[in-house]
Design a protein around this motif. Sequence first.
Motif, PDB file in Angstrom:
ATOM      1  N   THR A 276      52.363  17.310 -11.401  1.00 25.49           N
ATOM      2  CA  THR A 276      52.096  16.098 -12.170  1.00 25.49           C
ATOM      3  C   THR A 276      50.856  15.423 -11.615  1.00 25.49           C
ATOM      4  O   THR A 276      50.739  15.241 -10.404  1.00 25.49           O
ATOM      5  CB  THR A 276      53.273  15.107 -12.075  1.00 25.49           C
ATOM      6  OG1 THR A 276      54.486  15.765 -12.450  1.00 25.49           O
ATOM      7  CG2 THR A 276      53.038  13.906 -12.985  1.00 25.49           C
ATOM      8  N   ASP A 277      49.921  15.069 -12.491  1.00 26.78           N
ATOM      9  CA  ASP A 277      48.760  14.276 -12.087  1.00 26.78           C
ATOM     10  C   ASP A 277      49.037  12.816 -12.428  1.00 26.78           C
ATOM     11  O   ASP A 277      49.261  12.469 -13.596  1.00 26.78           O
ATOM     12  CB  ASP A 277      47.501  14.751 -12.800  1.00 26.78           C
ATOM     13  CG  ASP A 277      46.989  16.075 -12.272  1.00 26.78           C
ATOM     14  OD1 ASP A 277      47.343  16.432 -11.127  1.00 26.78           O
ATOM     15  OD2 ASP A 277      46.241  16.761 -12.990  1.00 26.78           O
ATOM     16  N   ILE A 278      49.040  11.960 -11.421  1.00 31.61           N
ATOM     17  CA  ILE A 278      49.234  10.530 -11.611  1.00 31.61           C
ATOM     18  C   ILE A 278      47.860   9.862 -11.669  1.00 31.61           C
ATOM     19  O   ILE A 278      47.061   9.984 -10.737  1.00 31.61           O
ATOM     20  CB  ILE A 278      50.055   9.923 -10.457  1.00 31.61           C
ATOM     21  CG1 ILE A 278      51.429  10.585 -10.366  1.00 31.61           C
ATOM     22  CG2 ILE A 278      50.197   8.414 -10.642  1.00 31.61           C
ATOM     23  CD1 ILE A 278      52.236  10.165  -9.160  1.00 31.61           C
ATOM     24  N   TYR A 279      47.574   9.172 -12.780  1.00 35.58           N
ATOM     25  CA  TYR A 279      46.280   8.531 -12.996  1.00 35.58           C
ATOM     26  C   TYR A 279      46.405   7.034 -12.730  1.00 35.58           C
ATOM     27  O   TYR A 279      47.113   6.324 -13.452  1.00 35.58           O
ATOM     28  CB  TYR A 279      45.798   8.755 -14.442  1.00 35.58           C
ATOM     29  CG  TYR A 279      45.279  10.137 -14.722  1.00 35.58           C
ATOM     30  CD1 TYR A 279      43.905  10.361 -14.883  1.00 35.58           C
ATOM     31  CD2 TYR A 279      46.135  11.231 -14.835  1.00 35.58           C
ATOM     32  CE1 TYR A 279      43.404  11.620 -15.155  1.00 35.58           C
ATOM     33  CE2 TYR A 279      45.646  12.498 -15.101  1.00 35.58           C
ATOM     34  CZ  TYR A 279      44.283  12.688 -15.262  1.00 35.58           C
ATOM     35  OH  TYR A 279      43.794  13.946 -15.517  1.00 35.58           O
ATOM     36  N   LEU A 280      45.714   6.572 -11.699  1.00 32.39           N
ATOM     37  CA  LEU A 280      45.689   5.167 -11.348  1.00 32.39           C
ATOM     38  C   LEU A 280      44.341   4.582 -11.783  1.00 32.39           C
ATOM     39  O   LEU A 280      43.290   4.993 -11.277  1.00 32.39           O
ATOM     40  CB  LEU A 280      45.856   4.982  -9.834  1.00 32.39           C
ATOM     41  CG  LEU A 280      45.756   3.560  -9.273  1.00 32.39           C
ATOM     42  CD1 LEU A 280      46.920   2.721  -9.757  1.00 32.39           C
ATOM     43  CD2 LEU A 280      45.717   3.597  -7.745  1.00 32.39           C
ATOM     44  N   PRO A 281      44.319   3.637 -12.750  1.00 37.68           N
ATOM     45  CA  PRO A 281      43.032   3.124 -13.256  1.00 37.68           C
ATOM     46  C   PRO A 281      42.308   2.290 -12.198  1.00 37.68           C
ATOM     47  O   PRO A 281      42.916   1.492 -11.489  1.00 37.68           O
ATOM     48  CB  PRO A 281      43.447   2.254 -14.450  1.00 37.68           C
ATOM     49  CG  PRO A 281      44.851   1.842 -14.136  1.00 37.68           C
ATOM     50  CD  PRO A 281      45.475   2.986 -13.391  1.00 37.68           C
ATOM     51  N   LEU A 282      40.982   2.490 -12.131  1.00 39.00           N
ATOM     52  CA  LEU A 282      40.150   1.775 -11.178  1.00 39.00           C
ATOM     53  C   LEU A 282      39.118   0.926 -11.913  1.00 39.00           C
ATOM     54  O   LEU A 282      38.662   1.296 -13.004  1.00 39.00           O
ATOM     55  CB  LEU A 282      39.425   2.750 -10.246  1.00 39.00           C
ATOM     56  CG  LEU A 282      40.303   3.670  -9.404  1.00 39.00           C
ATOM     57  CD1 LEU A 282      39.427   4.640  -8.620  1.00 39.00           C
ATOM     58  CD2 LEU A 282      41.206   2.874  -8.459  1.00 39.00           C
ATOM     59  N   ALA A 283      38.736  -0.194 -11.317  1.00 37.14           N
ATOM     60  CA  ALA A 283      37.696  -1.032 -11.896  1.00 37.14           C
ATOM     61  C   ALA A 283      36.358  -0.295 -11.845  1.00 37.14           C
ATOM     62  O   ALA A 283      36.085   0.491 -10.925  1.00 37.14           O
ATOM     63  CB  ALA A 283      37.588  -2.347 -11.134  1.00 37.14           C
ATOM     64  N   GLU A 284      35.549  -0.529 -12.867  1.00 34.63           N
ATOM     65  CA  GLU A 284      34.217   0.083 -12.893  1.00 34.63           C
ATOM     66  C   GLU A 284      33.332  -0.559 -11.809  1.00 34.63           C
ATOM     67  O   GLU A 284      33.452  -1.751 -11.508  1.00 34.63           O
ATOM     68  CB  GLU A 284      33.588  -0.094 -14.266  1.00 34.63           C
ATOM     69  CG  GLU A 284      34.355   0.594 -15.389  1.00 34.63           C
ATOM     70  CD  GLU A 284      34.464   2.097 -15.223  1.00 34.63           C
ATOM     71  OE1 GLU A 284      33.516   2.694 -14.662  1.00 34.63           O
ATOM     72  OE2 GLU A 284      35.492   2.680 -15.627  1.00 34.63           O
ATOM     73  N   VAL A 285      32.466   0.253 -11.248  1.00 36.69           N
ATOM     74  CA  VAL A 285      31.560  -0.230 -10.195  1.00 36.69           C
ATOM     75  C   VAL A 285      30.515  -1.146 -10.787  1.00 36.69           C
ATOM     76  O   VAL A 285      29.941  -0.842 -11.836  1.00 36.69           O
ATOM     77  CB  VAL A 285      30.879   0.961  -9.491  1.00 36.69           C
ATOM     78  CG1 VAL A 285      29.905   0.447  -8.436  1.00 36.69           C
ATOM     79  CG2 VAL A 285      31.916   1.881  -8.870  1.00 36.69           C
TER      80      VAL A 285
END
Length: 285
Positions: A276-285
Amino acid sequence: MQMSQQQLSYRKRIDRVVNYIYDHLDEPIDLQLLADVACMSPYHWHRVYRAIQGETIAATVKRLRLHRAAGQLAHSKISIEEIAERSGYSSLAAFSRAFTQIYGQPPAQFRRAGAHVKLQEAIAQGEGHLYPVEIKTIEAQTLIGLPHQGDYMDIGRVFEPVFGWLGQAGLLPQMRHAMAIYYHDPDSVPEPDLQSFAGAVMEGDVEMPEHFQTRVVKGGRYAVLRYRGAYAEMADAYRWLFGTWLTTNGYELGDAPCVEAYRNNPREVSPADLLTDIYLPLAEV
């Protein structure tokens, strides 16, 4: 390929059976009653079920009960004897044999020293490299599927009709991967209020049944954790990702829910080999 109205009718009847099983896992499974749920002849309905689902009723019930049992062993203090009884086994020995066959270790050992225990110890010690995590930028993706409300461990009850529809319509070759969107933190939101969505990302245009819906996975930067193991033990991987990896790597969270992408099939591999790939959203730089 568009399913005929007759095919859709059979699909909906099988879906009713699957939902009934999820709602009555603590009870003996009565094949006559399931025939009534499916509105089919008791002489033939099980053959229809097996042909459409790709497994027998007994296999479905065993898989779902042991999946739930693994979650109870990992995350509750319910006695193993009670878990065995709830799972439909007349003796602890029979339950232990069935559980060991699927999970590779007896229930007591799984509770005492399973992967979730080692992970909890590692989290307490602040270990920062338990799982491979990559920073990826993805394009927006559209999911075709169904919403789910309640325990995240029960999201399979909506994945079942999604995959059933894809298989019956001959669309599995067009599926890129299965995904689920999880909108809430299960540690802070009451279980009945948890919202999620189970679906598939498809290649090309697909005509979907009227009761299906779409959701968009937001494009952008994500930290992607590759998790290998049983779904029942994955909650601790989330705790490590948020509590250790995120706080020690200096990233800011993005404004989007977490997403999971499923890389293999729980009917085809053992729980220990699920990816399973868990995708954690990150803020754009």
